[in-house]
Design an enzyme around this catalytic site. Sequence first.
Site, PDB file in Angstrom:
ATOM      1  N   ASP A  95      -7.419  16.159  -0.013  1.00  0.00           N
ATOM      2  CA  ASP A  95      -6.377  15.929  -1.008  1.00  0.00           C
ATOM      3  C   ASP A  95      -6.203  17.201  -1.837  1.00  0.00           C
ATOM      4  OD1 ASP A  95      -8.482  15.973  -2.779  1.00  0.00           O
ATOM      5  OD2 ASP A  95      -8.396  13.857  -3.247  1.00  0.00           O
ATOM      6  N   SER A  96      -5.185  17.209  -2.678  1.00  0.00           N
ATOM      7  CA  SER A  96      -4.808  18.440  -3.370  1.00  0.00           C
ATOM      8  C   SER A  96      -5.634  18.725  -4.609  1.00  0.00           C
ATOM      9  CB  SER A  96      -3.340  18.363  -3.785  1.00  0.00           C
ATOM     10  OG  SER A  96      -3.170  17.375  -4.798  1.00  0.00           O
ATOM     11  N   GLY A  98      -4.965  16.963  -7.278  1.00  0.00           N
ATOM     12  CA  GLY A  98      -4.083  16.505  -8.348  1.00  0.00           C
ATOM     13  C   GLY A  98      -4.576  15.264  -9.052  1.00  0.00           C
ATOM     14  N   PHE A  99      -4.964  14.241  -8.295  1.00  0.00           N
ATOM     15  CA  PHE A  99      -5.388  12.992  -8.918  1.00  0.00           C
ATOM     16  C   PHE A  99      -6.600  13.211  -9.808  1.00  0.00           C
ATOM     17  CE2 PHE A  99      -8.014   9.170  -9.011  1.00  0.00           C
ATOM     18  CZ  PHE A  99      -7.115   8.260  -9.535  1.00  0.00           C
ATOM     19  N   GLN A 191       5.861  10.246  -5.630  1.00  0.00           N
ATOM     20  CA  GLN A 191       5.487   9.654  -6.910  1.00  0.00           C
ATOM     21  C   GLN A 191       6.673   8.846  -7.449  1.00  0.00           C
ATOM     22  OE1 GLN A 191       2.608   9.399  -8.173  1.00  0.00           O
ATOM     23  NE2 GLN A 191       1.376  10.975  -7.173  1.00  0.00           N
ATOM     24  N   GLY A 218      -0.014   7.595  -6.472  1.00  0.00           N
ATOM     25  CA  GLY A 218       0.199   6.988  -7.777  1.00  0.00           C
ATOM     26  C   GLY A 218       0.197   5.482  -7.787  1.00  0.00           C
ATOM     27  N   ASP A 268      -6.942   5.293   2.674  1.00  0.00           N
ATOM     28  CA  ASP A 268      -8.273   5.759   2.296  1.00  0.00           C
ATOM     29  C   ASP A 268      -8.679   5.089   0.996  1.00  0.00           C
ATOM     30  OD1 ASP A 268      -8.614   8.000  -0.146  1.00  0.00           O
ATOM     31  OD2 ASP A 268      -6.551   7.672   0.509  1.00  0.00           O
ATOM     32  N   CYS A 306     -19.870  -8.833  13.647  1.00  0.00           N
ATOM     33  CA  CYS A 306     -19.723  -7.405  13.364  1.00  0.00           C
ATOM     34  C   CYS A 306     -20.657  -6.590  14.263  1.00  0.00           C
ATOM     35  CB  CYS A 306     -20.021  -7.123  11.896  1.00  0.00           C
ATOM     36  SG  CYS A 306     -19.910  -5.372  11.456  1.00  0.00           S
ATOM     37  N   CYS A 308     -21.720  -3.549  13.815  1.00  0.00           N
ATOM     38  CA  CYS A 308     -22.351  -2.415  13.138  1.00  0.00           C
ATOM     39  C   CYS A 308     -23.883  -2.500  13.209  1.00  0.00           C
ATOM     40  CB  CYS A 308     -21.884  -2.311  11.689  1.00  0.00           C
ATOM     41  SG  CYS A 308     -22.750  -3.383  10.522  1.00  0.00           S
ATOM     42  N   CYS A 311     -25.553  -5.180  10.863  1.00  0.00           N
ATOM     43  CA  CYS A 311     -25.420  -6.585  11.262  1.00  0.00           C
ATOM     44  C   CYS A 311     -26.187  -6.902  12.544  1.00  0.00           C
ATOM     45  CB  CYS A 311     -23.949  -6.939  11.443  1.00  0.00           C
ATOM     46  SG  CYS A 311     -23.033  -7.041   9.884  1.00  0.00           S
ATOM     47  N   HIS A 337     -21.951  -0.944   7.126  1.00  0.00           N
ATOM     48  CA  HIS A 337     -21.247  -2.201   7.365  1.00  0.00           C
ATOM     49  C   HIS A 337     -19.853  -2.200   6.728  1.00  0.00           C
ATOM     50  CE1 HIS A 337     -20.152  -6.372   7.688  1.00  0.00           C
ATOM     51  NE2 HIS A 337     -19.914  -6.370   6.389  1.00  0.00           N
TER      52      HIS A 337
END
Length: 373
Positions: A95-96, A98-99, A191, A218, A268, A306, A308, A311, A337
């Site tokens: 990511d940039s 920014g957040f 945005q 946003g 994400d 599951c 994984c 599990c 998990h």
Amino acid sequence: MSANFSFQSLAQCSQTKARAGIFITPHGPVETPRFMPVGTLANVKTVTPDQLRNTGAQMILSNTYHLHLQPGERIVAGGGGLHKFMGWDGPMLTDSGGFQVFSLSEMRKISSEGVTFRSPHDGQIIHLTPERSIEIQNTLGADVIMAFDECPPYPASRQEVQLATERTYHWLERCMISHERQDQALFGIVQGGVYLDLRAEAAQSLAKLDLPGYAIGGVSVGEPPQLMAEIVRTTAPLLPPEKPRYLMGVGTYREMAIAIASGVDLFDCVIPTRWARHGTAIVQGERWNLKNAKFREDHTPLDAACPCYACQNFSRAYISHLVRSQEILAYTLLSIHNITELIRFTQQIRKAIFSDRFTQEFAHWLTVENVEY
């Protein structure tokens, strides 16, 4: 789109805008819709790259802001770039920053040029511009990089949001000029806060720039769930259908299902590992607190269906014991998990889209208060 990247929609739901596709990157394909685990500091917390691969992860994220502060992009580049540095050979996105910058509301100053803020690590004054963000991301070397944007808070006035949205567009133009690497795809970010007309205008403006991909930013910043659903339903269909669409910071069953119904491809969120570190498991969309007494003598798996590692090898009672004892293995098992759980959910939706049974099989997750898909 650069020759190193391509996106193709392979199947479409007949009742919604949901689609199953494939996003080709220099480090491999990403089958969409897909949840992407977050590795903020070049590491998905408590999980090794091998364990991460076994969750079904294809593409993961790292954070420009945090990596710039520690250890610094120069050190990452000296280690062969982000992929080699962290031992992950699959697709990656940064990511940039920014957040993260804008969430530090008491530590930063915004101007048309960029953002000046004080490092929380050592107090150093840092000036981050669109050009600098791209330079850092070019140096880190992820497959997908994000344009530097201004993420307005919630709530915010229309005037504040409009200014942030306009600034985001102008910053994107500067990012495009600064970005030169053909082996990295630059995504723009829509945005507009909770103002649907501003969202629509921003999406239409960005679509004209013919970028390799587009993100909706946003959201999930405090707005009610029905507003988030309306934002996504308004915005996603306005983005080019031949490009991947990415909803930033979202990762619950309901949020993803509703967004997929609007035509979103990628997601994400930090919740799988963050909740794991608090002793929480995600089981078929529910949140289970493993500290609860009912799990102390429950010798069944978290989810028998599951696949994984957690599990298939351990019981609820054992993981509950680890959580209560604050053993690090608890956080690893729950992270494995939880990540697997969210990736499996998007994989199951992908399969349902191919058979055109998305709305039937996932009807439970396609409503939020008064919004229905």
